[in-house]
Design an enzyme around this catalytic site. Sequence first.
Site, PDB file in Angstrom:
ATOM      1  N   LEU A 177      53.886  34.480  48.565  1.00 24.87           N
ATOM      2  CA  LEU A 177      53.897  33.591  49.736  1.00 24.87           C
ATOM      3  C   LEU A 177      52.452  33.285  50.090  1.00 24.87           C
ATOM      4  CD1 LEU A 177      56.284  35.417  52.252  1.00 24.87           C
ATOM      5  CD2 LEU A 177      56.805  33.308  51.012  1.00 24.87           C
ATOM      6  N   HIS A 178      52.104  32.015  50.189  1.00 21.56           N
ATOM      7  CA  HIS A 178      50.747  31.719  50.668  1.00 21.56           C
ATOM      8  C   HIS A 178      50.644  30.393  51.400  1.00 21.56           C
ATOM      9  CE1 HIS A 178      50.700  29.196  47.079  1.00 21.56           C
ATOM     10  NE2 HIS A 178      49.689  28.557  47.614  1.00 21.56           N
ATOM     11  N   ARG A 179      51.757  29.623  51.433  1.00 20.46           N
ATOM     12  CA  ARG A 179      51.656  28.312  52.078  1.00 20.46           C
ATOM     13  C   ARG A 179      51.363  28.469  53.563  1.00 20.46           C
ATOM     14  NH1 ARG A 179      51.576  24.520  49.216  1.00 20.46           N
ATOM     15  NH2 ARG A 179      52.031  25.428  47.212  1.00 20.46           N
ATOM     16  N   ARG A 183      44.846  34.757  51.855  1.00 21.40           N
ATOM     17  CA  ARG A 183      45.268  34.147  53.127  1.00 21.40           C
ATOM     18  C   ARG A 183      46.403  34.966  53.769  1.00 21.40           C
ATOM     19  NH1 ARG A 183      46.035  29.221  55.381  1.00 21.40           N
ATOM     20  NH2 ARG A 183      45.084  28.021  53.727  1.00 21.40           N
TER      21      ARG A 183
END
Length: 405
Positions: A225-227, A260
């Site tokens: 997950l990084h969006r 992030r």
Amino acid sequence: MKVLAIVGARPNFMKVAPILKAIEVHNRSSENPSIEAVLVHTGQHYNAIMSDAFFSDLDMPQPDVFLGAGSGTHAAQTAEIMRRFEAVLLEQKPDIVMVVGDVNSTIACALVTSKIGSIGGKRQPRIAHVEAGLRSFDRSMPEEVNRVLTDHLSDFLFVTEDSGLRNLKAEGIPEERVFMVGNTMIDSLRAFQHQADQSTVLLRLGLQRGTEEAKSTSPYALLTLHRPANVDLADNFLEILEGLQALVQSHPIIFPAHPRTRKQIEHFGFAKYFQFLDKVQGDVRPGSIALTDPQGYLDFLCLMKHAYLVVTDSGGIQEETTCLGVPCVTVRENTERPVTIEQGTNVLAGVAREGIRSAIAQQLGRSAKHVVPPLWDGRASYRIVEVLAAQAKNDEPRAMASVLN
Ligand code: UD1
């Protein structure tokens, strides 16, 4: 012919490495007009785990030019890459600037090239975009803006799937610029699959491999997950974690976290939801989401191949799982890669907990049948080089059909 090949962020490296290899092979034949490749790294991703590891895993030459642009807001990062790239362009005077994918480095370098005009008596370099034509039709995604703008600036548009051809036609891009070549990221996957099989990552995590025949024997699921839309707002992030609750009871989840995402977990005080395996070592506890550092290319391929299920918000992973035949749940409202759903192993879950739960349930009951899309055969880079070589000879791009036939 001189080609400046641009890389900047993690998903660029595996798309460019096989093109550099294909240029090398092309140059070995004395009959071919030689192509000089100059590798430029913008430095959008800059640390060992997001960048350096990929150069060694992919057996890629070190960049000839490193711009060191680094992180920042979208405007600051894009502007910094533009500013630094302009000087390189003026000095190198290439015939072609080749950009890949949809990251800020892609649009930054395409835009600089389109504005430069002639350089030192040479005409303006042409722009080649690898992975052209993909559309999520969601302009709130920075990547979508990067894709659309880059395609409209490009002279050679190299397409990975049929939807790309349709999208470019609908946007009025002249057909003679468009080349259906397949997927260079899959070239890398096919080239490195054997080496990935030698990875010790499963051993280090105390995990076993699933068998080819029965994915359901795989003892773990894999998550990325990084969006920004998913991890930059605490409520959205929590909603996804809730959606994973049933899955984590049946299978531990391995979660190589993007920088992030890692920052946001600390910021939101979410550490309690994870087991931390910082050294990528130690036994994964049943019922846990085991957070590790981002993985290198080969270790990540190995983790994907042997997973029961992959849950992701990445673009490229939707394609890699389709190629590997591993079920994938995409935690997004849309995808710019519809072929992974129509023919591959992907389903769209949305971002609400119920949607995620039911997409996971749907995937757990799925038969392994899937189709690998046309031209995802490990040869896309050679098709690209063929087009560039024809350009070097004739100075004219060839129509899409002549590459397909
Ligand atoms: C970028 C791409 C995205 C791609 C992703 C893959 C754009 C608009 N987005 O998003 O399409 O899927 O890369 O990873 O280009 N950071 C580090 N070390 C690094 C690089 C970044 O700690 O080597 C941190 C930065 O400080 C920043 C965050 O990661 O806080 C985001 O990096 P950035 O390059 O801005 O965008 P990504 O989210 O990685």
